[in-house]
Write a protein that holds these residues in place. Sequence first.
Motif, PDB file in Angstrom:
ATOM      1  N   PRO A 189       0.826  -1.218   0.000  1.00 30.56           N
ATOM      2  CA  PRO A 189       0.000   0.000   0.000  1.00 30.56           C
ATOM      3  C   PRO A 189       0.858   1.265   0.000  1.00 30.56           C
ATOM      4  CG  PRO A 189      -0.749  -1.567   1.669  1.00 30.56           C
ATOM      5  CD  PRO A 189       0.570  -2.075   1.162  1.00 30.56           C
ATOM      6  N   ASN A 190       0.378   2.275  -0.687  1.00 31.20           N
ATOM      7  CA  ASN A 190       1.031   3.583  -0.754  1.00 31.20           C
ATOM      8  C   ASN A 190       0.203   4.530   0.122  1.00 31.20           C
ATOM      9  OD1 ASN A 190       2.401   5.893  -1.486  1.00 31.20           O
ATOM     10  ND2 ASN A 190       1.949   5.760  -3.663  1.00 31.20           N
ATOM     11  N   ASP A 191       0.626   4.725   1.352  1.00 31.67           N
ATOM     12  CA  ASP A 191      -0.149   5.482   2.335  1.00 31.67           C
ATOM     13  C   ASP A 191       0.048   6.980   2.115  1.00 31.67           C
ATOM     14  OD1 ASP A 191      -1.480   6.521   4.479  1.00 31.67           O
ATOM     15  OD2 ASP A 191      -0.137   5.683   6.010  1.00 31.67           O
ATOM     16  N   LEU A 192      -0.880   7.605   1.400  1.00 32.16           N
ATOM     17  CA  LEU A 192      -0.727   9.015   1.059  1.00 32.16           C
ATOM     18  C   LEU A 192      -0.803   9.925   2.272  1.00 32.16           C
ATOM     19  CD1 LEU A 192      -2.765   9.300  -2.257  1.00 32.16           C
ATOM     20  CD2 LEU A 192      -0.453   8.436  -1.852  1.00 32.16           C
ATOM     21  N   THR A 193      -1.414   9.468   3.346  1.00 27.03           N
ATOM     22  CA  THR A 193      -1.503  10.304   4.547  1.00 27.03           C
ATOM     23  C   THR A 193      -0.134  10.490   5.194  1.00 27.03           C
ATOM     24  OG1 THR A 193      -1.958   8.422   6.029  1.00 27.03           O
ATOM     25  CG2 THR A 193      -3.852   9.494   4.977  1.00 27.03           C
ATOM     26  N   ALA A 194       0.814   9.629   4.864  1.00 28.92           N
ATOM     27  CA  ALA A 194       2.158   9.716   5.439  1.00 28.92           C
ATOM     28  C   ALA A 194       3.123  10.451   4.519  1.00 28.92           C
ATOM     29  CB  ALA A 194       2.695   8.306   5.723  1.00 28.92           C
ATOM     30  N   GLY A 195       2.619  10.985   3.412  1.00 25.01           N
ATOM     31  CA  GLY A 195       3.495  11.570   2.412  1.00 25.01           C
ATOM     32  C   GLY A 195       3.287  13.057   2.203  1.00 25.01           C
ATOM     33  N   SER A 196       3.700  13.511   1.023  1.00 25.37           N
ATOM     34  CA  SER A 196       3.610  14.930   0.673  1.00 25.37           C
ATOM     35  C   SER A 196       3.484  15.055  -0.834  1.00 25.37           C
ATOM     36  CB  SER A 196       4.857  15.683   1.163  1.00 25.37           C
ATOM     37  OG  SER A 196       6.044  15.062   0.680  1.00 25.37           O
ATOM     38  N   TYR A 197       2.947  16.195  -1.266  1.00 23.99           N
ATOM     39  CA  TYR A 197       2.771  16.444  -2.699  1.00 23.99           C
ATOM     40  C   TYR A 197       3.352  17.816  -3.038  1.00 23.99           C
ATOM     41  CZ  TYR A 197       0.643  17.014  -7.281  1.00 23.99           C
ATOM     42  OH  TYR A 197       0.465  17.201  -8.628  1.00 23.99           O
ATOM     43  N   PHE A 198       4.101  17.877  -4.146  1.00 23.13           N
ATOM     44  CA  PHE A 198       4.681  19.132  -4.609  1.00 23.13           C
ATOM     45  C   PHE A 198       4.371  19.289  -6.090  1.00 23.13           C
ATOM     46  CE2 PHE A 198       7.018  18.225  -0.806  1.00 23.13           C
ATOM     47  CZ  PHE A 198       7.303  19.470  -0.263  1.00 23.13           C
ATOM     48  N   GLY A 199       4.007  20.501  -6.467  1.00 21.54           N
ATOM     49  CA  GLY A 199       3.688  20.783  -7.860  1.00 21.54           C
ATOM     50  C   GLY A 199       4.926  21.019  -8.703  1.00 21.54           C
ATOM     51  N   GLY A 200       4.706  21.213  -9.989  1.00 21.17           N
ATOM     52  CA  GLY A 200       5.802  21.469 -10.911  1.00 21.17           C
ATOM     53  C   GLY A 200       6.461  22.815 -10.638  1.00 21.17           C
ATOM     54  N   ARG A 201       7.711  22.937 -11.029  1.00 21.93           N
ATOM     55  CA  ARG A 201       8.460  24.175 -10.869  1.00 21.93           C
ATOM     56  C   ARG A 201       8.599  24.871 -12.216  1.00 21.93           C
ATOM     57  NH1 ARG A 201      10.948  25.020  -6.198  1.00 21.93           N
ATOM     58  NH2 ARG A 201      12.451  26.407  -7.187  1.00 21.93           N
ATOM     59  N   THR A 202       8.660  26.189 -12.192  1.00 25.46           N
ATOM     60  CA  THR A 202       8.890  26.993 -13.385  1.00 25.46           C
ATOM     61  C   THR A 202      10.170  27.791 -13.183  1.00 25.46           C
ATOM     62  OG1 THR A 202       7.719  28.971 -12.610  1.00 25.46           O
ATOM     63  CG2 THR A 202       6.384  27.216 -13.642  1.00 25.46           C
ATOM     64  N   PRO A 203      10.747  28.367 -14.245  1.00 22.97           N
ATOM     65  CA  PRO A 203      11.944  29.198 -14.060  1.00 22.97           C
ATOM     66  C   PRO A 203      11.750  30.312 -13.041  1.00 22.97           C
ATOM     67  CG  PRO A 203      11.682  28.672 -16.374  1.00 22.97           C
ATOM     68  CD  PRO A 203      10.456  28.146 -15.677  1.00 22.97           C
ATOM     69  N   ALA A 204      10.532  30.853 -12.943  1.00 23.77           N
ATOM     70  CA  ALA A 204      10.278  31.935 -11.991  1.00 23.77           C
ATOM     71  C   ALA A 204      10.465  31.497 -10.546  1.00 23.77           C
ATOM     72  CB  ALA A 204       8.859  32.480 -12.185  1.00 23.77           C
ATOM     73  N   ASP A 205      10.365  30.198 -10.269  1.00 18.09           N
ATOM     74  CA  ASP A 205      10.555  29.693  -8.912  1.00 18.09           C
ATOM     75  C   ASP A 205      12.014  29.758  -8.473  1.00 18.09           C
ATOM     76  OD1 ASP A 205       7.848  29.003  -8.419  1.00 18.09           O
ATOM     77  OD2 ASP A 205       8.092  27.236  -9.688  1.00 18.09           O
ATOM     78  N   GLY A 206      12.909  30.119  -9.380  1.00 16.86           N
ATOM     79  CA  GLY A 206      14.317  30.268  -9.037  1.00 16.86           C
ATOM     80  C   GLY A 206      14.680  31.631  -8.473  1.00 16.86           C
ATOM     81  N   ARG A 207      13.703  32.500  -8.272  1.00 17.73           N
ATOM     82  CA  ARG A 207      13.998  33.856  -7.784  1.00 17.73           C
ATOM     83  C   ARG A 207      14.553  33.819  -6.370  1.00 17.73           C
ATOM     84  NH1 ARG A 207      12.879  38.931  -9.198  1.00 17.73           N
ATOM     85  NH2 ARG A 207      11.510  38.273 -10.909  1.00 17.73           N
ATOM     86  N   ILE A 208      15.631  34.558  -6.157  1.00 18.63           N
ATOM     87  CA  ILE A 208      16.297  34.639  -4.854  1.00 18.63           C
ATOM     88  C   ILE A 208      15.692  35.766  -4.021  1.00 18.63           C
ATOM     89  CG2 ILE A 208      18.466  35.320  -3.737  1.00 18.63           C
ATOM     90  CD1 ILE A 208      19.926  33.809  -5.984  1.00 18.63           C
ATOM     91  N   ASP A 209      15.360  35.466  -2.776  1.00 20.55           N
ATOM     92  CA  ASP A 209      14.936  36.464  -1.800  1.00 20.55           C
ATOM     93  C   ASP A 209      16.070  36.582  -0.787  1.00 20.55           C
ATOM     94  OD1 ASP A 209      13.830  38.031   0.148  1.00 20.55           O
ATOM     95  OD2 ASP A 209      12.179  36.679   0.629  1.00 20.55           O
ATOM     96  N   TRP A 210      16.811  37.680  -0.844  1.00 20.07           N
ATOM     97  CA  TRP A 210      17.991  37.823   0.010  1.00 20.07           C
ATOM     98  C   TRP A 210      17.632  37.802   1.495  1.00 20.07           C
ATOM     99  CZ3 TRP A 210      22.092  36.632  -2.393  1.00 20.07           C
ATOM    100  CH2 TRP A 210      22.338  37.026  -3.715  1.00 20.07           C
ATOM    101  N   ALA A 211      16.369  38.047   1.835  1.00 25.67           N
ATOM    102  CA  ALA A 211      15.965  38.020   3.241  1.00 25.67           C
ATOM    103  C   ALA A 211      15.857  36.601   3.780  1.00 25.67           C
ATOM    104  CB  ALA A 211      14.632  38.748   3.418  1.00 25.67           C
TER     105      ALA A 211
END
Length: 308
Positions: A189-211
């Motif tokens: 069994p693949n117990d989804l309650t014990a896991g996590s889900y992450f969506g796709g990344r785009t180039p814009a997700d590479g932006r650096i926040d110096w803070a």
Amino acid sequence: MRAVVLAYSDVGYVALQVLLELGADIPAVFTHADDPREEIWFRSVAELAARHHLPVFTDVALDAPEWLARLRAWAPEFLFSFYYRRMLAPAVLDTATRGALNLHGSLLPKYRGRSPTNWVLVNGERETGVTLHYMVAKPDAGDIVAQRRVPIDDADTALTLYRKQAGAAEALLRETLPRLAAGTAPRLPNDLTAGSYFGGRTPADGRIDWASDARRLYNLVRAVTHPWPGAFATWQGQPLFVWWAQPVDAPAAGGTPGQVAAIDGAAVTVHTGNGALRLLRLQSHGEDEMDAADWARAHGVTKGTVLA
């Protein structure tokens, strides 16, 4: 074993190679056309299939009636998805008489979804892996057949980690595919309650926040450096790509996030919200990549300059 294969990238290449070496009967291979906007660093599934005289089809709508009819006519026992980039409709999955399986780049149920190799680095994980699992309508949710763990080193980038995962995938498939063919492979069994889900990344997700924290910024840089689109800040209204950096965990006193703390050797050290980031390779928009100190000299950047 008679199997229709959907595959792309280097894991797809390795997986198809293992199936061929194990003598699988493969009536068709489906893959993707390379995107000219993407840095193509991996081996070609289409070329491997063609060398072995296998029919190759690129970017087709498999749930269209004519393709469903062809899939059923091929009568595959298994349908395998090895880093194929499209979700498959239940009608497509049902054409495999003994099951449709996917190879996912994490230890399910953790990091279900897109870009798991990048996400584990962004989040500073110390371990990941690969999972062979049955496909169902919900992504990465079917029963687990086999897993192989992969340690993450502090210097790993997405590319080095991907190559580790490709090696783990090869070992997993060599061990598991014969058991799958014999009907002796486990189905857990693949117990989804014990896991996590992450969506796709785009180039814009590479932006650096110096803070942000210096180590988290380092994790972002290594997660998206070459051959991915890169992490970037802003300099004079244009993207400034940070292709490599190292965290400085000791607090850099007397500066604000994004302010240059020091320029020495090949590096430019920048204050962050917690600690500092030692920039090593930079590239301004429209320019060549270079050592960070050379970039600073070329752009008149000195200690105290704010990169924003």
